[in-house]
Design a protein around this motif. Structure first.
Motif, PDB file in Angstrom:
ATOM      1  N   ASP A 156      12.843  75.942  63.713  1.00 18.96           N
ATOM      2  CA  ASP A 156      14.235  76.476  63.650  1.00 18.96           C
ATOM      3  C   ASP A 156      15.376  75.600  62.889  1.00 18.96           C
ATOM      4  O   ASP A 156      16.365  76.163  62.216  1.00 18.96           O
ATOM      5  CB  ASP A 156      14.470  76.902  65.051  1.00 18.96           C
ATOM      6  CG  ASP A 156      13.955  78.046  65.616  1.00 18.96           C
ATOM      7  OD1 ASP A 156      13.172  78.631  65.113  1.00 18.96           O
ATOM      8  OD2 ASP A 156      13.928  78.513  66.590  1.00 18.96           O
ATOM      9  N   ALA A 157      15.059  74.356  63.346  1.00 20.12           N
ATOM     10  CA  ALA A 157      16.072  73.329  62.775  1.00 20.12           C
ATOM     11  C   ALA A 157      16.160  73.338  61.381  1.00 20.12           C
ATOM     12  O   ALA A 157      17.119  72.915  60.579  1.00 20.12           O
ATOM     13  CB  ALA A 157      15.791  71.983  63.522  1.00 20.12           C
ATOM     14  N   LEU A 164      18.636  64.686  57.087  1.00 17.36           N
ATOM     15  CA  LEU A 164      19.727  64.380  58.169  1.00 17.36           C
ATOM     16  C   LEU A 164      19.961  65.536  59.144  1.00 17.36           C
ATOM     17  O   LEU A 164      20.109  65.607  60.280  1.00 17.36           O
ATOM     18  CB  LEU A 164      20.762  63.752  57.862  1.00 17.36           C
ATOM     19  CG  LEU A 164      20.661  62.246  57.265  1.00 17.36           C
ATOM     20  CD1 LEU A 164      22.028  61.889  56.634  1.00 17.36           C
ATOM     21  CD2 LEU A 164      20.446  61.213  58.431  1.00 17.36           C
ATOM     22  N   CYS A 165      20.716  66.480  58.519  1.00 18.33           N
ATOM     23  CA  CYS A 165      20.941  67.794  59.212  1.00 18.33           C
ATOM     24  C   CYS A 165      19.793  68.273  59.960  1.00 18.33           C
ATOM     25  O   CYS A 165      19.875  68.626  61.166  1.00 18.33           O
ATOM     26  CB  CYS A 165      21.421  68.821  58.287  1.00 18.33           C
ATOM     27  SG  CYS A 165      23.061  68.554  57.599  1.00 18.33           S
ATOM     28  N   TRP A 166      18.517  68.238  59.450  1.00 17.89           N
ATOM     29  CA  TRP A 166      17.309  68.747  60.233  1.00 17.89           C
ATOM     30  C   TRP A 166      17.225  67.927  61.611  1.00 17.89           C
ATOM     31  O   TRP A 166      17.097  68.318  62.584  1.00 17.89           O
ATOM     32  CB  TRP A 166      16.243  68.744  59.281  1.00 17.89           C
ATOM     33  CG  TRP A 166      14.796  69.076  59.839  1.00 17.89           C
ATOM     34  CD1 TRP A 166      14.420  70.256  60.558  1.00 17.89           C
ATOM     35  CD2 TRP A 166      13.551  68.577  59.575  1.00 17.89           C
ATOM     36  NE1 TRP A 166      13.122  70.189  60.957  1.00 17.89           N
ATOM     37  CE2 TRP A 166      12.442  69.200  60.062  1.00 17.89           C
ATOM     38  CE3 TRP A 166      13.155  67.313  58.737  1.00 17.89           C
ATOM     39  CZ2 TRP A 166      11.078  68.943  60.158  1.00 17.89           C
ATOM     40  CZ3 TRP A 166      11.724  67.131  58.727  1.00 17.89           C
ATOM     41  CH2 TRP A 166      10.879  67.707  59.415  1.00 17.89           C
ATOM     42  N   MET A 167      17.035  66.679  61.267  1.00 14.80           N
ATOM     43  CA  MET A 167      16.948  65.796  62.472  1.00 14.80           C
ATOM     44  C   MET A 167      18.080  65.846  63.419  1.00 14.80           C
ATOM     45  O   MET A 167      17.710  65.840  64.706  1.00 14.80           O
ATOM     46  CB  MET A 167      16.650  64.239  62.018  1.00 14.80           C
ATOM     47  CG  MET A 167      15.286  63.660  61.805  1.00 14.80           C
ATOM     48  SD  MET A 167      15.314  62.041  61.867  1.00 14.80           S
ATOM     49  CE  MET A 167      16.579  61.593  60.574  1.00 14.80           C
ATOM     50  N   ALA A 168      19.370  66.079  62.955  1.00 13.40           N
ATOM     51  CA  ALA A 168      20.543  65.895  64.020  1.00 13.40           C
ATOM     52  C   ALA A 168      20.115  67.256  64.551  1.00 13.40           C
ATOM     53  O   ALA A 168      20.559  67.409  66.163  1.00 13.40           O
ATOM     54  CB  ALA A 168      21.640  65.871  63.039  1.00 13.40           C
ATOM     55  N   ARG A 219      19.880  67.721  68.644  1.00 15.07           N
ATOM     56  CA  ARG A 219      20.591  68.177  69.651  1.00 15.07           C
ATOM     57  C   ARG A 219      19.789  69.318  70.637  1.00 15.07           C
ATOM     58  O   ARG A 219      20.219  69.462  71.691  1.00 15.07           O
ATOM     59  CB  ARG A 219      21.520  69.315  68.803  1.00 15.07           C
ATOM     60  CG  ARG A 219      22.867  69.655  69.559  1.00 15.07           C
ATOM     61  CD  ARG A 219      23.166  70.941  68.973  1.00 15.07           C
ATOM     62  NE  ARG A 219      23.291  71.087  67.551  1.00 15.07           N
ATOM     63  CZ  ARG A 219      24.384  70.953  66.854  1.00 15.07           C
ATOM     64  NH1 ARG A 219      25.454  70.639  67.524  1.00 15.07           N
ATOM     65  NH2 ARG A 219      24.481  71.387  65.492  1.00 15.07           N
ATOM     66  N   GLU A 220      18.870  69.956  69.823  1.00  7.49           N
ATOM     67  CA  GLU A 220      17.990  71.057  70.618  1.00  7.49           C
ATOM     68  C   GLU A 220      17.068  70.539  71.815  1.00  7.49           C
ATOM     69  O   GLU A 220      16.933  70.916  72.629  1.00  7.49           O
ATOM     70  CB  GLU A 220      17.343  71.792  69.754  1.00  7.49           C
ATOM     71  CG  GLU A 220      18.104  72.895  68.813  1.00  7.49           C
ATOM     72  CD  GLU A 220      18.983  73.820  69.473  1.00  7.49           C
ATOM     73  OE1 GLU A 220      18.412  74.304  70.656  1.00  7.49           O
ATOM     74  OE2 GLU A 220      20.282  73.780  69.480  1.00  7.49           O
TER      75      GLU A 220
END
Length: 600
Positions: free
Chosen positions: A569-570, A487-491, A495-496
């Motif tokens: 990077d994500a 989830l954090c990766w996708m968010a 964003r980027e």
DNA sequence: GAGTCCGCTCGG
DNA sequence: TATACCGAGCGGACTC
């Protein structure tokens, strides 16, 4: 910058109510109505201030905005966040968790069953109040719920982790709606060609395509049974046994062991029959709209925090048909897959630096072999999976002691989680999602086994159930924490990508514009881009698919390299968000391709 | 005939 | 190579 919230509710007449709140959830002005027509414009006007939109259910409100060409940056999904906080052991003492069940709990089950876009939770619950008053009461209640959630987090043992979890879960809800809206590019002409090649020309429902029919003929001949129906497992089992094959089922892996002329055509038949029924022409007609596959993603749909899906079987797109996922002309697919995600998560969760070392800059299983723990990559993999799933027998069970000697901290974590489950205790992921307690039956079985006069059967049953639940909690911690990482990766990717879009000036307005028909891939039979898929993310890279540890971004070709960097990077950023400075790599395989079938 | 369960196979 | 975790969905078999 002080974060501002805007609470959004909807009245029965379709009108919206909005109220601006400060960071503490305190109102900065009375709620005011906004007409349905004005709502997208209102949101667009407020977006530059980066408010966090607080609403009951992203899945029912956000599609309205997307249809109108409006995206939002941040949200707080009250329904999803309630579910987390209601059950997390980190907030167990909060008012939110200790209160009697409310409509927020009832809504969870109902929304999971039937999602009628546009329906408010009150409507779903069938509460019988007058239309205007109903939604206003719901709106007031939503504000109160939001403040309960803020308080529960603030007073918890881990407010930072929970805040991250709620933000990630809510971002996931936005992404889920956006991905469904945009859809996965799907070439029906390519799909049709593939089906025709392996099954024969398309035929009507209920009729076997020619090549399947041919295989049935070979199967009947080999079995000496001119009538056997290979689609009926009991009938097929009987026919196989009559032919002298000692089978107990018709499973492919069992058939593979046998040497008999029927096996080859039968396995081929099963493979193709599956393709036809699961992803054949009927599937294509049903799920591909205007050249896009639009499955419904259900964030938080699995207890562990993984997403579920509904419609079209998006969790099980067979490799066979991935060649039909083709980027638009002038566009690319950036396909990224987190390599050995769960073992890496386990290493970080347990601060097992030896295991983290094994995965540094390399395939983690190869690293385990290089460290001399086991001999082959296959052994490393089966042993790791066994540790995370709770295998006790077979190859995996035999290798576990070696893994435990090399990685005691990691293995201790999984064992501790298993023991907790066996006792009926809850376990909790990195960011604070807790496993549900076992059901009443489970406790009843345990106490029956320890009561006077309990028989052997009672004890056996209780032990089996305890161990079953232990395997669930053992896996919950790893699978759930991996879901949080994803989830954090996708968010972060989302964003980027938004920043990239504004950098290159492709996103001057809302970020959504009607796609010009000239952009449709030439030679595609996927038709015009009108209708539901008619407005897409024109000119800007966007996420189009997610599957546990894998994402696909659809991007204009000239931005593909930058997108690939963003995705890489994500992954590192997500790792830092979850595990701070703990030195664990989250390796990706990233492929920039024209079609999904070409990735890996 | 509708609803449900089971067997099987696909995905991670 | 099975085994162990989480799913979706199809079609047949079974129950009412």
């Amino acid at each position: 910058m002080e974060s501002v919230y805007i609470l959004v509710g909807r009245r029965g007449n379709g009108e919206f109510l909005v109220e601006v709140l400060n960071a503490g959830g305190v109102t900065l002005g009375a709620a005011r109505p906004v007409s349905a027509d004005d709502f997208p414009g209102y949101v667009l006007q407020e977006e530059p201030g980066s408010p966090r939109w607080v609403w009951e259910d992203t899945a029912s409100i956000y599609p309205v905005l997307l249809e109108a060409g409006v995206r939002v940056e941040r949200a707080h999904d009250l329904r999803l966040c309630h579910a987390i906080l209601r059950h997390s052991v980190l907030t167990a003492a909060s008012d939110l968790a200790t209160a009697a069940p409310s409509r927020w709990d009832a809504a969870l089950a109902i929304v999971a069953e039937t999602r009628d876009p546009g329906a408010t939770l009150f409507e779903l619950l069938g509460e019988d109040i007058d239309p205007a008053g109903e939604a206003d009461a719901g709106f007031t209640d939503a504000g109160a719920e939001f403040r309960r959630q803020l308080t529960a987090v603030a007073e918890s043992e881990e407010p930072g982790r929970l805040r991250l979890l709620l933000a990630a879960e809510s971002a996931g809800a936005l992404i889920a709606a956006e991905m469904r809206f945009a859809g996965l590019p799907w070439r029906t002409d390519v799909h049709d060609e593939l089906l025709t090649r392996v099954l024969g020309p398309r035929v009507g429902p209920g009729i076997r395509p020619a090549l399947l029919e041919k295989l049935v003929g070979r199967i009947r001949l080999a079995l000496g049974d001119p009538l056997v129906n290979p689609d009926s497992p009991p009938e097929l089992t009987r026919a196989l046994r009559r032919a002298g094959l000692a089978v107990t089922s018709t499973r492919a892996w069992e058939l593979k062991e046998l040497d008999h002329p029927v096996i080859e055509p039968l396995l081929e038949y099963k493979k193709l029959a599956r393709l036809l029924s699961a992803n054949g022409w009927y599937w294509m007609d049903t799920w591909i709209v205007d050249g896009r596959f639009h499955p419904e993603y259900l964030p938080g749909g699995v207890v562990t925090g993984r997403w579920a899906t509904r419609g079209g079987g998006a969790l099980q797109l067979p490799k066979q048909v991935r060649g039909a996922v083709v980027a638009d002309s002038g566009w690319k697919l950036v396909v990224a897959d987190a390599a050995q995600l769960e073992p890496r998560i386990l290493a970080a969760l347990s601060s097992d630096t030896a295991m983290a070392d094994a995965g540094r800059g390399t395939d983690l299983y190869a690293g385990i072999v290089a460290s001399g723990v086991v001999e082959t990559r296959a052994h490393a993999k089966v042993a790791m999976l066994g540790a995370m799933y709770g295998a006790t027998t077979g190859e995996s069970g035999r290798l576990l002691p070696r893994l435990a000697r090399a990685y005691p901290r990691a293995l201790a974590l999984t064992e501790t989680a298993a023991r907790a489950g066996e006792r009926g205790d809850q376990v909790t992921t990195r960011l604070g999602r807790s496993s549900p307690p076992p059901g009443e039956e489970w406790y009843a079985a345990q106490s029956l086994a320890s009561s006077e006069g309990a028989g052997d059967a009672d004890e056996r049953r209780a032990r089996t159930q305890a161990r079953d639940w232990g395997r669930f909690t053992r896996n919950f911690v790893v699978q759930g924490s991996a879901a949080e990482w994803a989830l954090c990766w996708m968010a972060e990717i989302r964003r980027e990508l938004r920043k990239l879009a504004s950098d290159v000036g492709a996103d001057a307005g809302s970020g959504l514009e009607p796609r010009s028909p000239s952009r449709a891939p030439s030679g595609s039979s996927s038709g015009s881009r009108s209708g539901r898929g008619g407005v897409v993310f024109a000119d800007i890279p966007h996420l189009v698919f997610f599957l546990h540890d894998e994402v696909i971004v659809h991007t204009p070709e000239h931005l593909a390299a930058r997108v690939a960097t963003i995705v890489e990077d994500a992954a590192a950023t997500a790792g830092r968000h979850l595990f701070g400075t703990f030195p664990v790599d989250f390796l990706l395989t990233v492929a920039t391709v024209d079609n999904y079938g070409d990735a890996k």
